[in-house]
Scaffold this motif. Structure first.
Motif, PDB file in Angstrom:
ATOM      1  N   LYS A  29     -37.899  -4.814 -22.254  1.00 43.99           N
ATOM      2  CA  LYS A  29     -38.322  -6.097 -22.811  1.00 43.99           C
ATOM      3  C   LYS A  29     -38.399  -7.188 -21.748  1.00 43.99           C
ATOM      4  N   SER A  30     -37.770  -6.931 -20.603  1.00 42.00           N
ATOM      5  CA  SER A  30     -37.800  -7.867 -19.483  1.00 42.00           C
ATOM      6  C   SER A  30     -37.468  -7.095 -18.219  1.00 42.00           C
ATOM      7  N   ALA A  31     -37.648  -7.726 -17.067  1.00 43.20           N
ATOM      8  CA  ALA A  31     -37.332  -7.063 -15.804  1.00 43.20           C
ATOM      9  C   ALA A  31     -35.860  -6.687 -15.729  1.00 43.20           C
ATOM     10  N   ALA A  32     -35.014  -7.421 -16.438  1.00 38.08           N
ATOM     11  CA  ALA A  32     -33.573  -7.143 -16.419  1.00 38.08           C
ATOM     12  C   ALA A  32     -33.228  -5.816 -17.085  1.00 38.08           C
ATOM     13  N   ASP A  33     -34.146  -5.279 -17.884  1.00 39.49           N
ATOM     14  CA  ASP A  33     -33.886  -4.013 -18.576  1.00 39.49           C
ATOM     15  C   ASP A  33     -34.099  -2.793 -17.679  1.00 39.49           C
ATOM     16  N   ILE A  34     -34.663  -2.995 -16.500  1.00 38.85           N
ATOM     17  CA  ILE A  34     -34.879  -1.878 -15.579  1.00 38.85           C
ATOM     18  C   ILE A  34     -33.579  -1.625 -14.824  1.00 38.85           C
ATOM     19  N   PRO A  35     -33.016  -0.429 -14.919  1.00 41.49           N
ATOM     20  CA  PRO A  35     -31.715  -0.151 -14.296  1.00 41.49           C
ATOM     21  C   PRO A  35     -31.745  -0.327 -12.783  1.00 41.49           C
ATOM     22  N   GLU A  36     -30.629  -0.739 -12.238  1.00 41.25           N
ATOM     23  CA  GLU A  36     -30.501  -0.856 -10.791  1.00 41.25           C
ATOM     24  C   GLU A  36     -30.705   0.518 -10.152  1.00 41.25           C
ATOM     25  N   GLY A  37     -31.487   0.558  -9.090  1.00 40.09           N
ATOM     26  CA  GLY A  37     -31.766   1.820  -8.417  1.00 40.09           C
ATOM     27  C   GLY A  37     -32.982   2.545  -8.959  1.00 40.09           C
ATOM     28  N   ASP A  38     -33.521   2.090 -10.095  1.00 36.24           N
ATOM     29  CA  ASP A  38     -34.711   2.697 -10.687  1.00 36.24           C
ATOM     30  C   ASP A  38     -35.930   2.322  -9.845  1.00 36.24           C
ATOM     31  N   VAL A  39     -36.793   3.306  -9.541  1.00 30.39           N
ATOM     32  CA  VAL A  39     -37.959   3.040  -8.691  1.00 30.39           C
ATOM     33  C   VAL A  39     -38.875   1.986  -9.301  1.00 30.39           C
ATOM     34  N   ARG A  40     -38.826   1.815 -10.618  1.00 28.12           N
ATOM     35  CA  ARG A  40     -39.699   0.833 -11.267  1.00 28.12           C
ATOM     36  C   ARG A  40     -39.329  -0.604 -10.921  1.00 28.12           C
ATOM     37  N   SER A  41     -38.123  -0.805 -10.412  1.00 27.06           N
ATOM     38  CA  SER A  41     -37.690  -2.162 -10.074  1.00 27.06           C
ATOM     39  C   SER A  41     -38.488  -2.749  -8.914  1.00 27.06           C
ATOM     40  N   HIS A  42     -39.228  -1.898  -8.207  1.00 29.11           N
ATOM     41  CA  HIS A  42     -40.022  -2.364  -7.068  1.00 29.11           C
ATOM     42  C   HIS A  42     -41.505  -2.512  -7.412  1.00 29.11           C
ATOM     43  N   MET A  43     -41.870  -2.396  -8.681  1.00 24.67           N
ATOM     44  CA  MET A  43     -43.279  -2.393  -9.065  1.00 24.67           C
ATOM     45  C   MET A  43     -43.723  -3.763  -9.568  1.00 24.67           C
ATOM     46  N   ASP A  44     -44.860  -4.215  -9.047  1.00 22.01           N
ATOM     47  CA  ASP A  44     -45.327  -5.569  -9.323  1.00 22.01           C
ATOM     48  C   ASP A  44     -45.525  -5.847 -10.810  1.00 22.01           C
ATOM     49  N   ARG A  45     -46.066  -4.894 -11.545  1.00 17.98           N
ATOM     50  CA  ARG A  45     -46.387  -5.152 -12.947  1.00 17.98           C
ATOM     51  C   ARG A  45     -45.149  -5.273 -13.826  1.00 17.98           C
TER      52      ARG A  45
END
Length: 370
Positions: free
Chosen positions: A253-269
């Motif tokens: 629901k927000s960028a905060a929902d992406i777990p730390e260390g998850d590769v998606r945390s580096h994705m612009d979208r």
């Protein structure tokens, strides 16, 4: 393989005798994270079995689908799975993504992950893949092999010939001689190539499928002529990240929902500047999913929309949950009525996506759609 509970499609090229479910299963997310956050074997095995039993018999893995400290983690997981459940070796078609400099990835992380399609590097890569799968000790075969990104130091044709020389296939070499490859894998897949490169590749060697990012947020395959070409040549498109890297699942629901260390945390979208805008399109799928009868999830609606969008599309979702794997596979059998399909087509076409694919470093360094 036995009959499938969901619609199937034949692979292309030398693999045109192999039928796979119209929804595949991506294994990456179970291990490409910090070691402590990898999916435990019991849960992973249950999920893989659920996917295959529901019809998703085309499994996708990679030689670098783990952290730099353990790049072969995904292959090791699959070896343990097949050792525990050997009956699934013949029930599944395994596609392995490789062709990258894994030692450099171990040393430098993502900055070291570069394509190397030289025949020497590919042979080292394939032998490592076979070792970690236990292929030569009775383990799972490498059914399909793909170089993850285009090696821009050589032509696509040369890269294809290099792969052929390591395959089980008999082909004509540059001198016009009939030769058989070294037998390290069976069929060639493509990955992250643009239309011109795909056209060059299929002239050089038989191609089983091409793996590309396709989702409501990523439509280049439709606008570039790739879908049209693949349909004309019976070349399946293995559509990775089909639910927008989680945007359609309701878990983000927000960028905060992406777990730390998850590769998606580096994705612009999915960063804090863009995710709210991109979730607007997800909400359109949520609203339409609620109107469907029988009931479907937004993710299932997105997968069904992709299947309905092209006769060669094979969405490739991934999950670590058995229930979600079953739901994903079942989406292949959902028939969208014309009104729903047309409404989704219009909403997706009109939506202005916020942010580019991956991030600036990946776009600059990895020959996306090369």
């Amino acid at each position: 393989m036995s009959s499938s509970p969901i619609p199937t499609i034949a692979l292309g090229g030398s693999a045109n005798h192999i039928n796979v479910g119209r929804i595949a299963f991506g294994c990456m997310g179970m291990t490409w994270t910090e070691p402590a956050k990898m999916t435990p074997d019991a849960e992973a095995f249950k999920t893989i079995k659920a996917a295959v039993d529901a019809g998703s018999n085309f499994l996708n893995t990679g030689a670098f689908y783990g952290p730099p400290s353990d790049p072969y983690a995904n292959l090791k997981l699959l070896r343990r799975f097949y050792d525990a459940h050997p009956e699934y070796k013949d029930k599944t078609v395994l596609s392995v993504k490789g062709g990258m400099d894994t030692p450099a990835y171990q040393a430098k992380g993502m900055a070291g992950l570069k394509a190397d399609a030289s025949v020497e590097a590919l042979e080292i890569d394939l032998r490592a893949i076979r070792e970690h799968l236990g292929t030569d000790q009775g383990g799972k075969n490498v059914d399909v092999y793909e170089v993850a990104r285009r090696d821009t130091s050589m032509s696509v044709t040369q890269a294809m010939l290099n792969m052929l020389s390591l395959s089980t296939q008999t082909y004509t070499d540059a001198e016009g001689n009939k030769v058989t490859g070294k037998g390290l894998f069976d069929h060639i897949s493509l990955s992250e190539l643009g239309l011109a490169s795909i056209q060059e590749a299929v002239k050089a060697a038989p191609v089983a499928c091409v793996e590309l990012e396709v989702s409501p947020w990523e439509l280049e395959v439709f606008t570039s002529g790739i879908v049209e070409f693949c349909e004309a040549n019976n070349l399946p498109i293995l559509a990775y990240s089909p639910v927008g890297k989680g945007l359609l699942t309701g878990t983000i629901k927000s960028a905060a929902d992406i777990p730390e260390g998850d590769v998606r945390s580096h994705m612009d979208r999915l960063n804090k500047d863009n995710i709210a805008k991109n979730l607007e399109l997800a909400n359109e799928f949520v609203q339409l999913a609620e109107k469907q009868s029988p009931k479907v999830t937004p993710a299932q609606l997105g997968l069904a929309w992709l299947v309905a969008s092209s006769k060669v599309m094979i969405p490739l979702p991934g999950t670590s949950k058995a229930s979600r794997a079953k739901e994903n596979a079942e989406a292949a059998a959902i028939k969208l009525d014309d009104q729903t399909k047309n409404e989704l087509d219009q909403k997706v076409k009109q939506f202005k996506v916020a942010g580019g694919r991956y991030n600036e470093a990946a776009r600059n360094n990895h020959a996306l759609m090369g």
